[in-house]
Enzyme design. Structure first.
Site, PDB file in Angstrom:
ATOM      1  N   THR A   1      -3.566  -5.542   0.861  1.00 36.00           N
ATOM      2  CA  THR A   1      -2.953  -4.229   1.073  1.00 36.00           C
ATOM      3  C   THR A   1      -3.802  -3.411   2.050  1.00 36.00           C
ATOM      4  OG1 THR A   1      -4.016  -3.104  -0.790  1.00 36.00           O
ATOM      5  CG2 THR A   1      -1.977  -4.306  -1.261  1.00 36.00           C
ATOM      6  N   ASP A   2      -5.076  -3.708   2.116  1.00 36.11           N
ATOM      7  CA  ASP A   2      -5.939  -3.041   3.096  1.00 36.11           C
ATOM      8  C   ASP A   2      -5.521  -3.394   4.521  1.00 36.11           C
ATOM      9  OD1 ASP A   2      -8.393  -1.343   3.396  1.00 36.11           O
ATOM     10  OD2 ASP A   2      -9.020  -3.107   4.551  1.00 36.11           O
TER      11      ASP A   2
ATOM     12  N   ASN B   1      20.460  22.766  -9.494  1.00 37.22           N
ATOM     13  CA  ASN B   1      21.017  24.128  -9.482  1.00 37.22           C
ATOM     14  C   ASN B   1      19.950  25.027 -10.093  1.00 37.22           C
ATOM     15  OD1 ASN B   1      22.645  26.346  -9.414  1.00 37.22           O
ATOM     16  ND2 ASN B   1      24.174  25.600 -10.868  1.00 37.22           N
TER      17      ASN B   1
ATOM     18  N   ARG C   1      27.640  34.921  -7.805  1.00 35.20           N
ATOM     19  CA  ARG C   1      26.328  34.566  -8.384  1.00 35.20           C
ATOM     20  C   ARG C   1      25.384  34.175  -7.259  1.00 35.20           C
ATOM     21  NH1 ARG C   1      26.907  28.294 -10.719  1.00 35.20           N
ATOM     22  NH2 ARG C   1      27.631  27.415  -8.744  1.00 35.20           N
TER      23      ARG C   1
ATOM     24  N   PHE D   1      31.436  30.441 -10.037  1.00 33.61           N
ATOM     25  CA  PHE D   1      31.613  29.285 -10.934  1.00 33.61           C
ATOM     26  C   PHE D   1      32.566  29.716 -12.048  1.00 33.61           C
ATOM     27  CE2 PHE D   1      30.056  26.231 -14.276  1.00 33.61           C
ATOM     28  CZ  PHE D   1      30.586  25.106 -13.662  1.00 33.61           C
TER      29      PHE D   1
ATOM     30  N   LYS E   1       0.851  -1.199   0.000  1.00 33.60           N
ATOM     31  CA  LYS E   1       0.000   0.000   0.000  1.00 33.60           C
ATOM     32  C   LYS E   1       0.874   1.231   0.000  1.00 33.60           C
ATOM     33  CE  LYS E   1      -4.544   0.254   0.730  1.00 33.60           C
ATOM     34  NZ  LYS E   1      -5.439  -0.524  -0.160  1.00 33.60           N
TER      35      LYS E   1
ATOM     36  N   VAL F   1      28.425  23.846  -7.229  1.00 30.56           N
ATOM     37  CA  VAL F   1      27.480  23.014  -6.482  1.00 30.56           C
ATOM     38  C   VAL F   1      28.182  21.708  -6.088  1.00 30.56           C
ATOM     39  CG1 VAL F   1      25.262  21.817  -6.595  1.00 30.56           C
ATOM     40  CG2 VAL F   1      25.523  24.038  -7.704  1.00 30.56           C
ATOM     41  N   GLN F   2      28.991  21.158  -7.006  1.00 27.18           N
ATOM     42  CA  GLN F   2      29.689  19.898  -6.737  1.00 27.18           C
ATOM     43  C   GLN F   2      30.528  20.002  -5.468  1.00 27.18           C
ATOM     44  OE1 GLN F   2      29.228  21.262  -9.770  1.00 27.18           O
ATOM     45  NE2 GLN F   2      29.357  19.757 -11.415  1.00 27.18           N
TER      46      GLN F   2
ATOM     47  N   HIS G   1      18.789  28.034 -11.420  1.00 27.05           N
ATOM     48  CA  HIS G   1      19.507  29.198 -11.935  1.00 27.05           C
ATOM     49  C   HIS G   1      18.705  30.493 -11.781  1.00 27.05           C
ATOM     50  CE1 HIS G   1      22.332  26.346 -13.558  1.00 27.05           C
ATOM     51  NE2 HIS G   1      21.398  25.762 -14.296  1.00 27.05           N
TER      52      HIS G   1
HETATM   53  O1  LIG Z   1      28.037  24.783  -9.761  1.00 28.00           O
HETATM   54  C1  LIG Z   1      27.871  24.535 -10.960  1.00 28.00           C
HETATM   55  N1  LIG Z   1      28.209  23.306 -11.455  1.00 28.00           N
HETATM   56  C2  LIG Z   1      28.074  22.982 -12.777  1.00 28.00           C
HETATM   57  O2  LIG Z   1      28.381  21.839 -13.184  1.00 28.00           O
HETATM   58  C3  LIG Z   1      27.524  23.965 -13.621  1.00 28.00           C
HETATM   59  N2  LIG Z   1      27.232  23.983 -14.958  1.00 28.00           N
HETATM   60  C4  LIG Z   1      26.707  25.198 -15.228  1.00 28.00           C
HETATM   61  O3  LIG Z   1      26.300  25.563 -16.358  1.00 28.00           O
HETATM   62  N3  LIG Z   1      26.659  25.966 -14.107  1.00 28.00           N
HETATM   63  C5  LIG Z   1      27.174  25.221 -13.093  1.00 28.00           C
HETATM   64  N4  LIG Z   1      27.342  25.484 -11.770  1.00 28.00           N
END
Ligand SMILES: O=c1[nH]c(=O)c2[nH]c(=O)[nH]c2[nH]1
Length: 311
Positions: free
Chosen positions: A59-60, A268, A184, A167, A14, A241-242, A270
């Site tokens: 499932t009930d 991300n 940014r 970035f 469920k 971000v990575q 934007h």
């Molecule tokens: O932090 C980021 N990682 C990316 O891999 C990426 N690629 C992108 O266009 N902007 C960003 N920003």
């Protein structure tokens, strides 16, 4: 005519079992609201292949079990422990059920502060953030030798920072148009799961749940995870971000010894600085930032994911 295929996988249950439980501790109330998924596996093949419903726990019945346990389980306010209680119940109660899968989404009810004092029974939905539990219980070696894979986490935690994010120096080729930016906006909706190491010398039985709850202390663990996510996001001078994602996961492994791996998925989201030059207005530099007016784009978004596993 013989059938062209054989049943190679079967699991049923469920989904979207919604339950709210109030615990009244005198006039101090506690509340949880859960969305639960229960799936079972076991000796259920004939229900598919021979229309044999004798092996089908309805499932009930699974839904009713969630409701009954919401009333009777001493672990109902602790989502990972409540999942363990439910998961162990299904493999103990039904001899032919060998595996259970319990996922719990916890909705956010935060206590309202009135003049700085937490109110005894009033709560607010302050954000879309949800708590997550993903549990897989395996009793194929018997109910005295149960193993489990338990993940805790969160999703839909929306964050935004307006400084401390760049970035630059990314790979460029003939398909690249993105300019480098030293400043940014960085916004994402955090989704995170972390695998918990269960106490190795405590058999996974319903009788042992209270000692497992004490040892793992999930309320503290989950608040440390959330704090690591927010603190790292806020304070990291983010190169990408990575890089911020990786640092967050390392910080979680540092602060939570019982976590053996942690995974994140970060869109991300934007925010693009709008060109106000046609209006004779300065909206900052495309490299150095300083823009004040942005277009929050709905899509596409980046999607950055990774898992960090304890060595
Ligand atoms: O932090 C980021 N990682 C990316 O891999 C990426 N690629 C992108 O266009 N902007 C960003 N920003």
């Amino acid at each position: 005519m013989s059938e062209p295929g054989y049943l190679s996988a079967a699991r049923y249950g469920k989904d979207l079992v919604k339950v709210c439980r109030v615990v009244r501790d005198g006039t101090q109330h506690h509340v949880v609201e859960y969305v639960i998924r229960v799936l079972l596996e076991g000796e259920i093949e004939t229900s598919y292949t021979e229309a044999d419903n004798s092996v089908v726990v309805a499932t009930d019945t699974m839904k009713n079990t969630c409701h009954v346990f919401a009333k009777t389980s001493p672990h109902v306010l602790d989502p990972p422990m409540f999942a363990l209680h439910l998961g162990l119940h299904f493999v103990n109660k039904y001899d032919h059920i060998k595996k259970s899968f319990i996922d719990i989404i916890s909705l956010k009810w935060s206590r309202i502060s009135v003049d700085g004092q937490p109110h005894k029974w009033s709560f607010v939905r302050d954000g879309d953030e949800k708590g997550l539990v993903e549990l897989a219980v395996d009793a194929t070696k018997g109910v005295d030798a149960v193993t489990a894979d338990l993940k805790v986490g969160l999703k839909d935690l929306l964050v935004l920072k307006t400084g401390g994010s760049s970035f630059e120096k990314f790979h460029r080729d003939e398909f690249t148009t993105l300019p480098e930016v030293a400043d940014r906006l960085f916004s994402t909706s955090v989704a995170l799961t972390a695998t918990v190491t269960l106490p190795p010398n405590t058999p996974l039985t319903i009788d042992n749940l209270t000692s497992i709850a004490k040892e793992l202390d999930f309320p503290t663990m989950t608040s440390l995870i959330r704090k690591d996510v927010l603190d790292t996001f806020a304070t990291d001078e983010s190169a990408s971000v990575q890089a911020t994602l990786y640092l967050t996961l390392q910080n979680i492994l540092k602060s939570c010894p019982a976590i053996k791996d942690a995974s994140m998925a970060l869109p991300n989201k934007h925010y693009i600085a709008i060109n106000l030059k046609p209006f004779g207005l300065d909206n900052g530099s495309t490299y150095e930032g300083g823009a004040e007016v942005f277009h929050p784009t709905a899509d596409p978004s980046g999607l950055i994911t990774a898992t960090v596993t304890r060595k």
